[in-house]
Design an enzyme around this catalytic site. Sequence first.
Site, PDB file in Angstrom:
ATOM      1  N   HIS A  54      65.523  21.788  39.765  1.00 51.54           N
ATOM      2  CA  HIS A  54      65.805  20.359  39.889  1.00 51.54           C
ATOM      3  C   HIS A  54      65.116  19.751  41.102  1.00 51.54           C
ATOM      4  O   HIS A  54      64.639  18.620  41.044  1.00 51.54           O
ATOM      5  CB  HIS A  54      67.315  20.140  39.986  1.00 51.54           C
ATOM      6  N   LYS A 101      62.914   3.400  39.210  1.00 53.50           N
ATOM      7  CA  LYS A 101      62.842   4.828  38.930  1.00 53.50           C
ATOM      8  C   LYS A 101      64.024   5.232  38.061  1.00 53.50           C
ATOM      9  O   LYS A 101      65.092   4.626  38.143  1.00 53.50           O
ATOM     10  CB  LYS A 101      62.867   5.630  40.244  1.00 53.50           C
ATOM     11  N   HIS A 105      71.191  12.996  35.316  1.00 53.01           N
ATOM     12  CA  HIS A 105      72.383  13.661  35.830  1.00 53.01           C
ATOM     13  C   HIS A 105      73.106  14.275  34.634  1.00 53.01           C
ATOM     14  O   HIS A 105      74.284  14.013  34.381  1.00 53.01           O
ATOM     15  CB  HIS A 105      73.280  12.674  36.587  1.00 53.01           C
ATOM     16  N   ASN A 106      72.369  15.115  33.925  1.00 48.09           N
ATOM     17  CA  ASN A 106      72.813  15.597  32.624  1.00 48.09           C
ATOM     18  C   ASN A 106      73.903  16.659  32.715  1.00 48.09           C
ATOM     19  O   ASN A 106      75.001  16.491  32.166  1.00 48.09           O
ATOM     20  CB  ASN A 106      71.615  16.156  31.851  1.00 48.09           C
ATOM     21  N   ARG A 126      70.467   4.806  45.660  1.00 51.17           N
ATOM     22  CA  ARG A 126      70.046   5.124  47.028  1.00 51.17           C
ATOM     23  C   ARG A 126      68.552   5.421  47.113  1.00 51.17           C
ATOM     24  O   ARG A 126      67.915   5.147  48.137  1.00 51.17           O
ATOM     25  CB  ARG A 126      70.871   6.291  47.579  1.00 51.17           C
ATOM     26  N   ASP A 127      67.969   5.983  46.049  1.00 53.18           N
ATOM     27  CA  ASP A 127      66.520   6.174  46.036  1.00 53.18           C
ATOM     28  C   ASP A 127      65.795   4.834  46.171  1.00 53.18           C
ATOM     29  O   ASP A 127      64.793   4.723  46.880  1.00 53.18           O
ATOM     30  CB  ASP A 127      66.090   6.849  44.733  1.00 53.18           C
ATOM     31  N   GLN A 325      78.393  12.346  48.347  1.00 52.58           N
ATOM     32  CA  GLN A 325      77.632  11.132  48.055  1.00 52.58           C
ATOM     33  C   GLN A 325      77.692  10.116  49.199  1.00 52.58           C
ATOM     34  O   GLN A 325      78.373  10.304  50.190  1.00 52.58           O
ATOM     35  CB  GLN A 325      78.183  10.502  46.776  1.00 52.58           C
ATOM     36  N   GLY A 548      59.011   9.560  38.545  1.00 52.54           N
ATOM     37  CA  GLY A 548      59.972   9.903  37.503  1.00 52.54           C
ATOM     38  C   GLY A 548      60.756  11.150  37.831  1.00 52.54           C
ATOM     39  O   GLY A 548      60.960  11.509  38.988  1.00 52.54           O
ATOM     40  N   ASN A 549      61.153  11.845  36.774  1.00 50.80           N
ATOM     41  CA  ASN A 549      62.091  12.953  36.903  1.00 50.80           C
ATOM     42  C   ASN A 549      61.857  13.920  35.756  1.00 50.80           C
ATOM     43  O   ASN A 549      61.496  13.506  34.653  1.00 50.80           O
ATOM     44  CB  ASN A 549      63.522  12.398  36.859  1.00 50.80           C
ATOM     45  N   SER A 551      63.931  17.036  33.794  1.00 47.15           N
ATOM     46  CA  SER A 551      65.195  17.754  33.631  1.00 47.15           C
ATOM     47  C   SER A 551      64.993  18.862  32.613  1.00 47.15           C
ATOM     48  O   SER A 551      64.809  18.593  31.417  1.00 47.15           O
ATOM     49  CB  SER A 551      66.303  16.801  33.171  1.00 47.15           C
TER      50      SER A 551
END
Length: 751
Positions: A54, A101, A105-106, A126-127, A325, A548-549, A551
Amino acid sequence: MADTVKNAQETPDVEQPWAELGLKEDEYQRIREILGRRPTGCELAMYSVMWSEHCSYKSSKMHLKRFGALSKETPRGALLAGIGDNAGVVDIGQGYAVTFKAESHNHPSYVEPHQGAATGVGGIVRDILAMGARPVGVMDALRFGPLDAPDTARVLPGVVAGVGDYGNCLGLPNIGGEVEFDASYAGNPLVNALCVGVLRHEDLKFAKATGAGNQVVMYGARTGGDGIGGASILASETFDEGGEGKRPAVQVGDPFMEKLLIECTLELFAAGVVTAIQDFGAAGLSCATSELAAAGDGGMWVNMNEVQLRDHTLSPEEILMSESQERMMAIVHPGDVDRFMEVCAKWDVEAAVIGEVTDGDRLVIEWNGEVVVDVPPRTVAIDGPVYDRPQQPRQAQGEIEANTTASLPRPADGDELASTLLQVMGSPNQGDKSWVTSQYDRYVRGNSVLAQPEDSGMLRIDEETGLGIALSTDANGRFTWLNPYQGAQLSLCESYRNVAVTGATPVAITDCLNYGSPEDPEVMWSFVESIKGLVDGCAALGTPVTGGNVSFYNQTGETAILPTPLIGTLGVIDDVTRHTTVGFRNAGDEVWQLGSTADELDGSAWAGVVHQHLGGVPPRVDFDAEQRLAAVMAVAAREGLVTSAHDLSAGGLAVGLAESALRYDMGVRVRLEGDAFVGLFSESVARAIVSIAPENSGRFADLCAEHGLAAGRIGEVTDIGEIEVEGQFSLGLDELRAAWEAPIPSALVLA
C-alpha cells in the site's frame, strides 16, 4: 546513554518478527544489508509499514512510470504538481489551481464499514489540504457484492453512513460518484474516495523538509492505538474468510477534529509560518518523517517522547505504526514557532515540536533517551523493493472473446423490448441510487452547481467570473475483465464524456486502480495492460495523469474482484451558469442522438442483467469521436443550444432516455431506424442524447457538421408521461419509476 541501535549491532542473531509484520525473508535481509546490522524493533516496524504494498507500490511503481511520458500540459494550462506529490495540481486559469486525487480504503471498509469508509474520506481530504488548498468537495465510488447477499446488508449501510457522516460533518459537498454491485466484490468492497481543493498558484505547498535547524512540528489529534498497521498492512494482503475479524487495524475518525485541523492549517498557510507540510496517512509517523526527510535536502532528528499521546501504554513501535487520524506534520522556521503555536491554540488544536531538520543524511529517532531509529530516510520512503512480477495473459482469453452475445436470445417484439427495459432499469446497477446519495449533503458551501444524479458534479470556483470545474468518476469492471487494455480506455472515455456533456472541457485525470493479488500472473497482466491502455488513451485525449492510487490484494482466497480501474476526470468551464443538465424539461423540444451506433452488446448491461452473461469483446474505442463530441458540447453549452444532455453508456439509449425522462417527469417519443433492440441497448462509445428547442436545431446541426460529429433527430419531448418507441412500445413513467426505485430499498428492508 543507552543506545538501542548499538545494541542491535551487538546482537545480530536476535530473532525478529519480520514475517508477522508482512515482510518477506529477502526484504528483511535487504534491510540488514542497508543498515549493516539487524534493525531495531522500531526500525523493523518502520520498514514493514513503509515497504508494504500500500505504501511502497513495490509491485506497481515500475509500470506506473509509463505515465511520466505523458505531456505535463493540459488543454487549459500546465500541471503544477503531479505524480509523486501528495496530489496533482492543475492550472485552471485566472490565477486559480485545482488539486484532486482519489484513494482507496477497501480492506478497512470490509473489516469495519463505517470507520473504514469515514477515515478514507478523512485521509484524502488531508492529502488535498497538504498541497496548500482548501478542500471544496468530495466524491465516492463504491462497489459491493450482490445486493441480495447477506453481508451486503452489513457493509453497504455502514460504508454509506461513514462516507456521509464524515463529509457532512466537514461541511464538504459530496457531488458525485458511483455505486455498483457484482459477486466479485463480496468480501472485497471497493471504497474509493476523491477530494478536490482550490488554491491560488502562489499558495502551492510541497512535502520537503529543508533548512537545517528548522523545527518539526506535529499537530492535530493525539496518537492512539487505533489503526496500527491499518491501511499499510491490512491493505497489502489478501483476505481469508476471517478478514472481518481484524477490527483493531481499522482507524477511528473524528471529523470535527479534522474540520478544526483544516481551518487551522489554512490559517497557518496564510500566516506564512509553514515551509513544508505532510499529512499522517497510512504508516503514520513512519511515513510523515521518512517522506519529508527523503524529499528534503538533509536529515531529521525526532524525539518521540514529545509526541502527544492519548494512550500512554503505547510502545515506541506502536507510536511509529499508529494510523490515528486527523494529524499533520509541518516544517517551521524557529522564529515562526511561537506564531505557529498561537494559531493552533486559537483553533484548539494541540501541537508540539518533536524534532528538527539536520544537515546530515540520516533519520534519527530517540525514545527515552535512546536512539531507536538511525536510517537513511530514502531507503524507507523511496528506495524500497521494486518487483517485476510475472505476467501471463489469461489462458482462457481466447474462449472469453469467442463467448459473445451473438447466440443469446434477443427481444422479438415491442412487448419484449418494454419488458427488457423494465428489467434493466430495475436492476441494482441501473437502479436509483438516491437511498445512498440522499445521505450526503450535496449543496453545503453554496457552490454546488451539479450533483447526483447528474453525469458529473460541478462546482463554482469564482463567484464573480463564474469559473468552475466538473468532475466525474467511472470504472467498468466488466469491460476491463473482457479486455484490460480496452476496458481501461472505455472507463477513461466514459469519465471524459460525462464531464463533456455538462459543457466543461476535460483537462486531466486521476486514477484509483483496484485489482486482485499482484502475485497472480494473470492479475498482473491485467493490471499492466490497463496501464498501457490508459497511457495510450490519455495521450490521444490530451488528458495527463496527475496522480492516483493502486490497490492490490482485493480478493478473498482465490476469488479476485473484477479489475476496476477507476478514472476521475477534471473539467473546466468558464461560466458555470452555461452548464447543461441531464433531464428533459420542455415538451416540444427535439431529441437528438449524437454519435454512431453499432451492434456492440458484449459485456453490456443487457447481457449481464437479462442473461447473466459476461464474454466477448467490449465496444470499439474511438478517441477522435470522443473529442469531437466534447468540442460540440462545450460550444452548445456556451451558446445555450441544448436544454439537456446525457451521455450514453451502460444500458445504451434505452437507459439514457429513461433517466432523462424520469429526471423531471417528462415523456419522450422516439423513432428508430434499423434494429430497434440494437438501437436501444447497444453500448457503442462517443454517444449522447440532447434535447433542443426547435429554434436552435439549425445552428446545432451546423455545429455538429463543423466538427464531423454524426447527429440526427430521433424524437421529441412530450408531456404525456410515458416513453414511446414508435412501432414498438409505450411504457408509462410511473411503472418505470417503480421498477427503477425498488432495488436498494427493497433489498435492505428484506435484510
